[in-house]
Design an enzyme around this catalytic site. Structure first.
Site, PDB file in Angstrom:
ATOM      1  N   GLU A  23       8.788  -6.807   9.479  1.00  0.00           N
ATOM      2  CA  GLU A  23       9.019  -8.106   8.752  1.00  0.00           C
ATOM      3  C   GLU A  23       7.690  -8.828   8.264  1.00  0.00           C
ATOM      4  OE1 GLU A  23      12.590  -8.783   7.936  1.00  0.00           O
ATOM      5  OE2 GLU A  23      12.498  -6.615   8.767  1.00  0.00           O
ATOM      6  N   ARG A  47     -11.190   1.710 -10.777  1.00  0.00           N
ATOM      7  CA  ARG A  47     -11.606   2.292 -12.364  1.00  0.00           C
ATOM      8  C   ARG A  47     -12.544   1.253 -12.762  1.00  0.00           C
ATOM      9  NH1 ARG A  47      -8.504   0.355 -16.280  1.00  0.00           N
ATOM     10  NH2 ARG A  47      -8.576   2.160 -17.560  1.00  0.00           N
ATOM     11  N   PRO A  66       4.020 -10.268  -0.206  1.00  0.00           N
ATOM     12  CA  PRO A  66       4.833 -10.814  -1.560  1.00  0.00           C
ATOM     13  C   PRO A  66       4.371 -12.116  -1.747  1.00  0.00           C
ATOM     14  CG  PRO A  66       6.267  -9.672   0.007  1.00  0.00           C
ATOM     15  CD  PRO A  66       4.900  -9.804   0.759  1.00  0.00           C
ATOM     16  N   ASP A  76      -9.346  -0.920 -22.814  1.00  0.00           N
ATOM     17  CA  ASP A  76      -7.922  -0.748 -22.552  1.00  0.00           C
ATOM     18  C   ASP A  76      -7.130  -2.061 -22.580  1.00  0.00           C
ATOM     19  OD1 ASP A  76      -8.606   0.122 -19.198  1.00  0.00           O
ATOM     20  OD2 ASP A  76      -8.462  -1.889 -20.036  1.00  0.00           O
TER      21      ASP A  76
HETATM   22  C1  JFE Z   1       4.426  -6.119   3.688  1.00  0.00           C
HETATM   23  C2  JFE Z   1       8.666  -7.431   4.294  1.00  0.00           C
HETATM   24  C3  JFE Z   1      10.647  -8.864   4.761  1.00  0.00           C
HETATM   25  C4  JFE Z   1       7.863  -8.534   3.673  1.00  0.00           C
HETATM   26  C5  JFE Z   1       8.608 -11.934   2.483  1.00  0.00           C
HETATM   27  C6  JFE Z   1       4.363  -6.055   5.187  1.00  0.00           C
HETATM   28  N1  JFE Z   1       4.128  -7.174  -3.827  1.00  0.00           N
HETATM   29  C7  JFE Z   1       4.631  -7.045  -2.436  1.00  0.00           C
HETATM   30  N2  JFE Z   1       5.763  -6.589  -2.322  1.00  0.00           N
HETATM   31  N3  JFE Z   1       6.078  -6.263  -1.143  1.00  0.00           N
HETATM   32  C8  JFE Z   1       4.900  -6.471  -0.326  1.00  0.00           C
HETATM   33  C9  JFE Z   1       3.951  -6.837  -1.315  1.00  0.00           C
HETATM   34  C10 JFE Z   1       4.773  -6.138   0.800  1.00  0.00           C
HETATM   35  C11 JFE Z   1       3.373  -6.411   1.557  1.00  0.00           C
HETATM   36  C12 JFE Z   1       3.035  -6.209   2.949  1.00  0.00           C
HETATM   37  C13 JFE Z   1       5.566  -6.196   3.389  1.00  0.00           C
HETATM   38  C14 JFE Z   1       5.710  -6.165   1.873  1.00  0.00           C
HETATM   39  N4  JFE Z   1       6.606  -6.208   4.187  1.00  0.00           N
HETATM   40  C15 JFE Z   1       8.002  -5.990   4.001  1.00  0.00           C
HETATM   41  C16 JFE Z   1      10.021  -7.419   4.850  1.00  0.00           C
HETATM   42  C17 JFE Z   1       9.871 -10.003   4.225  1.00  0.00           C
HETATM   43  C18 JFE Z   1       8.812  -9.897   3.743  1.00  0.00           C
HETATM   44  O1  JFE Z   1       7.916 -10.739   3.324  1.00  0.00           O
HETATM   45  C19 JFE Z   1       5.992  -6.105   5.527  1.00  0.00           C
END
Ligand code: JFE
Length: 254
Positions: free
Chosen positions: A117, A155, A90, A170
């Protein structure tokens, strides 16, 4: 293109790679795919991949060792060929059409899909060469984000889409939203197709579609209009639509 996926849940990738675009990319697009179970790169009896966080706190963190070893196993087989190591997180840069386009040009991508996590920070700092987020929401792991990124980039590879589904026209390729689409029947339960689309007047249809693209984008995603390079006619239309809207606002206020 070569794609390697590192995951604790390899089965999650079975369905997408068995059907549709992913399958076609492998069969016709010259894409080779390898899925690795991170657990296979452990050395202890119980194949442990996670541990509690230093400093305390809830949840578990993926240990660096198995992830580093999985990437090193890939690197051992390719000599000095380039490899982009993409961590799904994220906290990464946001996926958009430009990022998908950039990734579709690469020769070899490895996707690290974490869970729990997240992964030990040293994976991000010393192993990943890129970090991508698919949006500002938290999922349970990197598998679905990896599939989204891979779908978006596959794609764009020549031969992956059929000629009747070209990625060129697109919406997000131009940076704007799509015009509305209709197919048969002409009258569905009293909901009819715009007359212009039945007219056979291709110039008029093209003008109507362009206007719909501008209207929709202005209404729903105005920030996209600033980034797009608009022609003179497009700009004039934007000005007309904006002044028509401000007239509506004034009428409402009075
Ligand atoms: C992982 C998790 C607690 C993440 C702050 C590995 N765009 C997007 N949303 N979520 C992800 C990507 C993602 C990707 C990889 C992931 C979420 N988690 C869960 C739990 C805090 C986290 O990061 C674990």
């Amino acid at each position: 293109m070569k794609i390697d996926i590192l995951t604790l849940f390899p089965q999650m990738f079975e369905a997408p790679f068995s059907f549709g675009i992913f399958k076609r990319a492998i069969d016709n697009g010259g894409v080779s795919l390898n899925i690795h179970n991170i657990r296979d790169y452990t050395h202890d009896k119980h194949h442990i991949v996670d541990d509690s966080p230093y400093g305390g706190g809830a949840g578990m963190v993926l240990k660096p060792g198995p992830i580093f070893e999985a990437v090193e196993a890939i690197k051992a087989g390719i000599g000095d060929e380039p490899l982009d190591v993409i961590l799904l997180t994220p906290q990464g840069r946001l996926l958009n059409q430009q990022v998908a386009q950039e990734l579709s040009q690469k020769k070899h991508l490895a996707f690290i899909c974490g869970h729990y996590e997240g992964e030990d920070e040293r994976v991000r700092e010393h192993l990943a060469t890129d970090e991508i987020s698919i949006g500002d929401y938290v999922l349970t792991g990197g598998e679905l984000p990896a599939m989204v990124v891979i779908d978006a980039l596959l794609r764009l590879i020549p031969g992956v889409l059929g000629s009747d589904e070209s990625a060129l026209d697109d919406s997000h390729a131009s940076g704007l939203l799509e015009y509305p689409q209709y197919t048969r029947p002409e009258d569905f339960r009293g909901m009819t197709v715009p007359e212009v689309l039945l007219s056979g007047d291709h110039a008029r249809i093209a003008r109507w579609r362009r206007e719909q693209i501008i209207r929709r984008t202005l209404e729903r995603r105005p920030e996209l209009l600033n980034k797009a390079n608009l022609g003179l006619e497009d700009k004039k239309l934007v000005e007309r639509l904006i002044s028509a809207q401000s007239q509506v606002n004034k009428d409402r206020e009075s």
